[in-house]
Design an enzyme around this catalytic site. Structure first.
Site, PDB file in Angstrom:
ATOM      1  N   ASP A 150       0.862  -1.179   0.000  1.00  0.00           N
ATOM      2  CA  ASP A 150       0.000   0.000   0.000  1.00  0.00           C
ATOM      3  C   ASP A 150       0.899   1.230   0.000  1.00  0.00           C
ATOM      4  O   ASP A 150       1.998   1.207   0.561  1.00  0.00           O
ATOM      5  CB  ASP A 150      -0.901   0.015   1.235  1.00  0.00           C
ATOM      6  N   ASP A 164      -7.258  -1.216  -4.625  1.00  0.00           N
ATOM      7  CA  ASP A 164      -8.342  -0.854  -3.717  1.00  0.00           C
ATOM      8  C   ASP A 164      -9.261   0.182  -4.353  1.00  0.00           C
ATOM      9  O   ASP A 164     -10.489   0.111  -4.220  1.00  0.00           O
ATOM     10  CB  ASP A 164      -7.784  -0.327  -2.401  1.00  0.00           C
TER      11      ASP A 164
END
Length: 192
Positions: A150, A164
């Site tokens: 991330d 995402d």
């Protein structure tokens, strides 16, 4: 005592005018909702583009920033290299195997659903393609690395990645299509 005999009501066979003599039953006049070649092509192109974009950005971040390093962009937004072994918001960080299995099942279900219903709505291949691509991209990381990279970070929200975003946008597109198809069509006003 015995019950009085009831008169049987004849069953009604509803027919529609899909043939010249209007004798074809409703059940055989329905069109197939199964995905055709065009829907599959759109789904695969959207999902493939999502996987490629996500994997490229993760590679750039992994090669540019060390784990834990960040670069401030603007205001509360920064590029912050972190690893997430759990699912959304870091839940279940030690259940990687279960997360992989559940993601695999979800992807299989999406493909079966699409095969049966891909022609139901024109935006279905795009919306489901985004969800499928985002899910596949994160699944690739979990299987290959044991975690997801991330890097998009707002100080008030947990870090996330392009996969995402694709999942969230895909779900929004699907929900928008459902809401739009449930609305009554707007009647055209006469322009007199």
């Amino acid at each position: 005592m015995s019950e009085p005999a009831r008169a049987e009501t004849p069953s009604v066979d509803v027919r529609i005018g899909s043939t010249a003599n209007a004798l074809q039953p409703v059940s055989s006049a329905e069109r197939s909702l199964a995905a055709g070649r065009v829907q599959w092509l759109i789904l695969l192109l959207v999902a493939g583009a999502a996987v490629v974009a996500d994997q490229l950005t993760k590679q750039v971040v992994g090669r540019t920033l060390g784990l834990g390093e960040s670069v401030d962009i603007v205001g509360p937004f920064s590029i912050h290299h972190v690893q997430n072994s759990g699912i959304a918001f870091g839940f279940f960080p030690t259940a990687t195997t279960i997360v992989i299995a559940l993601t695999g099942l979800a992807i299989a279900w999406m493909l079966v659903f699409f095969a049966r219903s891909g022609a139901r709505h024109p935006v279905l291949p795009v919306g489901l393609g985004l969800v499928l691509g985002g899910s596949l991209a994160n699944l690739v990381d979990r299987v290959r690395l044991g975690h997801v990279t991330d890097f998009l970070d707002f100080t008030f929200w947990p870090a996330f990645n392009l996969a995402d975003i694709f999942i969230v946008v895909g779900v929004a597109v699907l929900l928008g299509a459902i809401v739009a198809s449930d609305r009554e069509p707007r009647r055209l006003r006469s322009v007199l």
